[in-house]
Design a protein around this motif. Sequence first.
Motif, PDB file in Angstrom:
ATOM      1  N   ARG A 172      53.794   6.647 -11.875  1.00 43.67           N
ATOM      2  CA  ARG A 172      52.747   5.447 -13.128  1.00 43.67           C
ATOM      3  C   ARG A 172      53.210   4.156 -11.722  1.00 43.67           C
ATOM      4  O   ARG A 172      52.982   2.492 -11.668  1.00 43.67           O
ATOM      5  N   GLY A 173      54.165   4.280 -10.435  1.00 40.77           N
ATOM      6  CA  GLY A 173      54.429   2.678 -10.151  1.00 40.77           C
ATOM      7  C   GLY A 173      53.915   2.868  -8.524  1.00 40.77           C
ATOM      8  O   GLY A 173      53.772   1.769  -7.800  1.00 40.77           O
ATOM      9  N   VAL A 174      52.676   4.021  -8.864  1.00 40.31           N
ATOM     10  CA  VAL A 174      51.692   4.105  -7.895  1.00 40.31           C
ATOM     11  C   VAL A 174      50.467   3.150  -7.816  1.00 40.31           C
ATOM     12  O   VAL A 174      50.483   2.641  -8.788  1.00 40.31           O
ATOM     13  N   THR A 175      50.667   2.398  -6.929  1.00 38.27           N
ATOM     14  CA  THR A 175      49.733   0.642  -7.048  1.00 38.27           C
ATOM     15  C   THR A 175      48.248   0.239  -6.020  1.00 38.27           C
ATOM     16  O   THR A 175      48.812   0.988  -4.583  1.00 38.27           O
ATOM     17  N   MET A 176      47.527   0.474  -5.798  1.00 40.22           N
ATOM     18  CA  MET A 176      46.980  -0.223  -4.885  1.00 40.22           C
ATOM     19  C   MET A 176      46.093  -1.906  -5.001  1.00 40.22           C
ATOM     20  O   MET A 176      46.617  -3.212  -6.573  1.00 40.22           O
ATOM     21  N   GLN A 177      46.022  -2.073  -3.875  1.00 42.61           N
ATOM     22  CA  GLN A 177      45.471  -4.021  -4.394  1.00 42.61           C
ATOM     23  C   GLN A 177      44.157  -4.667  -2.807  1.00 42.61           C
ATOM     24  O   GLN A 177      43.755  -3.279  -2.082  1.00 42.61           O
ATOM     25  N   ASP A 230      34.967  -5.036  -1.892  1.00 42.93           N
ATOM     26  CA  ASP A 230      35.083  -4.361  -2.695  1.00 42.93           C
ATOM     27  C   ASP A 230      36.077  -3.214  -2.920  1.00 42.93           C
ATOM     28  O   ASP A 230      36.163  -2.055  -3.685  1.00 42.93           O
ATOM     29  N   SER A 231      36.332  -3.369  -2.132  1.00 44.37           N
ATOM     30  CA  SER A 231      37.093  -2.119  -1.550  1.00 44.37           C
ATOM     31  C   SER A 231      39.421  -2.014  -2.406  1.00 44.37           C
ATOM     32  O   SER A 231      39.227  -3.711  -1.807  1.00 44.37           O
ATOM     33  N   TRP A 232      39.907  -1.404  -2.555  1.00 48.28           N
ATOM     34  CA  TRP A 232      40.868  -1.334  -2.440  1.00 48.28           C
ATOM     35  C   TRP A 232      41.936  -0.588  -1.738  1.00 48.28           C
ATOM     36  O   TRP A 232      41.471   1.395  -0.990  1.00 48.28           O
ATOM     37  N   ARG A 233      43.252  -0.704  -1.785  1.00 47.27           N
ATOM     38  CA  ARG A 233      43.850   0.589  -0.672  1.00 47.27           C
ATOM     39  C   ARG A 233      45.019   0.648  -1.189  1.00 47.27           C
ATOM     40  O   ARG A 233      45.732  -0.624  -1.709  1.00 47.27           O
ATOM     41  N   ILE A 234      45.338   1.710  -1.418  1.00 52.10           N
ATOM     42  CA  ILE A 234      46.759   2.767  -2.280  1.00 52.10           C
ATOM     43  C   ILE A 234      47.898   1.856  -1.133  1.00 52.10           C
ATOM     44  O   ILE A 234      48.030   1.946  -0.015  1.00 52.10           O
ATOM     45  N   ASN A 235      49.102   1.006  -1.957  1.00 52.01           N
ATOM     46  CA  ASN A 235      49.789   0.957  -1.605  1.00 52.01           C
ATOM     47  C   ASN A 235      51.557   1.475  -0.729  1.00 52.01           C
ATOM     48  O   ASN A 235      50.883   2.626  -1.079  1.00 52.01           O
ATOM     49  N   MET A 236      51.570   2.073   0.076  1.00 51.02           N
ATOM     50  CA  MET A 236      52.736   2.876   1.141  1.00 51.02           C
ATOM     51  C   MET A 236      53.430   3.299  -0.219  1.00 51.02           C
ATOM     52  O   MET A 236      54.049   2.573  -0.833  1.00 51.02           O
ATOM     53  N   PRO A 263      48.303  12.540  -2.182  1.00 52.18           N
ATOM     54  CA  PRO A 263      47.962  11.388  -2.254  1.00 52.18           C
ATOM     55  C   PRO A 263      47.047  10.628  -1.796  1.00 52.18           C
ATOM     56  O   PRO A 263      46.183  11.053  -0.622  1.00 52.18           O
ATOM     57  N   ILE A 264      46.129   9.900  -2.242  1.00 51.28           N
ATOM     58  CA  ILE A 264      44.720   8.686  -1.920  1.00 51.28           C
ATOM     59  C   ILE A 264      44.557   8.968  -0.679  1.00 51.28           C
ATOM     60  O   ILE A 264      46.254   7.518  -0.433  1.00 51.28           O
ATOM     61  N   ARG A 265      44.230   8.037   0.589  1.00 53.82           N
ATOM     62  CA  ARG A 265      44.090   7.960   1.787  1.00 53.82           C
ATOM     63  C   ARG A 265      43.097   6.595   1.800  1.00 53.82           C
ATOM     64  O   ARG A 265      42.155   7.127   1.039  1.00 53.82           O
ATOM     65  N   GLY A 266      43.390   6.159   3.204  1.00 57.79           N
ATOM     66  CA  GLY A 266      41.818   4.821   3.204  1.00 57.79           C
ATOM     67  C   GLY A 266      41.444   3.883   2.006  1.00 57.79           C
ATOM     68  O   GLY A 266      42.331   4.445   1.353  1.00 57.79           O
ATOM     69  N   THR A 267      40.559   3.669   2.196  1.00 58.38           N
ATOM     70  CA  THR A 267      40.080   2.226   1.127  1.00 58.38           C
ATOM     71  C   THR A 267      39.172   3.397   0.341  1.00 58.38           C
ATOM     72  O   THR A 267      38.193   4.026   0.625  1.00 58.38           O
ATOM     73  N   ARG A 268      39.640   2.533  -1.165  1.00 54.16           N
ATOM     74  CA  ARG A 268      37.803   2.928  -1.886  1.00 54.16           C
ATOM     75  C   ARG A 268      37.156   1.761  -2.286  1.00 54.16           C
ATOM     76  O   ARG A 268      37.865   0.465  -2.552  1.00 54.16           O
TER      77      ARG A 268
END
Length: 307
Positions: free
Chosen positions: A267-272, A278-284, A300-305
């Motif tokens: 639950r602590g996994v976040t994106m910014q 309009d793209s989002w990238r997962i935090n480290m 885990p998701i890589r790159g931008t979405r």
Amino acid sequence: VLERMQKVGFDMSETLLITDRGYKSMSNIQKQLDVGFKFLQCTPLNEKSVRALIDKHSYQLKGIEFYEPKYHCSAVALPTEECESWSQCLPGSGSTQSVKVSAYLYYDDHKAVDEKHCEMAAIDRVLELKNAGSQVDAALWQEYRSCVQEPRTTRVRVFGCVRTKHCSAVEYSGCMALRTNEVPNPFKALELYRQRNAVECSYRVFKNQIEGDRMLATQTSYRGKLFVFTLATCLRTMMRVKAEAQAKEFNLKIPGNSLSQVFEILRGVTMQRWGSTDSWRINMLTRKQRECFALFGMTPIRGTRKD
């Protein structure tokens, strides 16, 4: 519940009532026989008659002749003359007839070693606390006080282990007994009994982990809510099985041995948002978060979405 099902016309001929050791009383067995139920029941090992049978057939149980690799244990079906004899009331006539209830004995080498290790570790822990002058948990002391020898003098306060009590505590480790009036094969009986455990685990997930005991709903929405809760129970159980398999295969650890803790870490996994697009990238991700993804066999998701 089963009697009510009978009264309203349910066909109980294909129903097998599987119960654990808490259902062991003679009155419960007699009641099942009198109303014509088929049953499979786990028998407590503190029954003297069961221990006597295990002692008698110990050589067979601990040999290889009756060992079945598929079930990781040995099983012995008692001959007819050693089976239990019960009286069954005949419906409508008021008379009784004698019926045989089969008893099956089991021995699991791996379970025996684990149980012996747990018993010895617990006794050693009690001795360690006692000799250090520390407080022993009341439940732990109640369980193992008979295996601990208290010092006879006040000069030397050293607690020891009573070997005879210690041996009797682990004498029947790895053993199990089932009784039934229906299942003719001991390994089939064991397979059915293990299914009961799977049902209980699923019910525990339903009641405690997804709060299925709080299904407050009207009659019109009850079925829909029950479907959602049943689906959630299946998914959570599948995730638990997957996590345990992955942990064993890749030498991973389930944090706190709790799926809830795994979810809390994820639950602590976040994106910014990436710049002004309009793209989002997962935090480290942390190491624990990556390991939690690995427990479910996920990358885990890589790159931008895109949003």
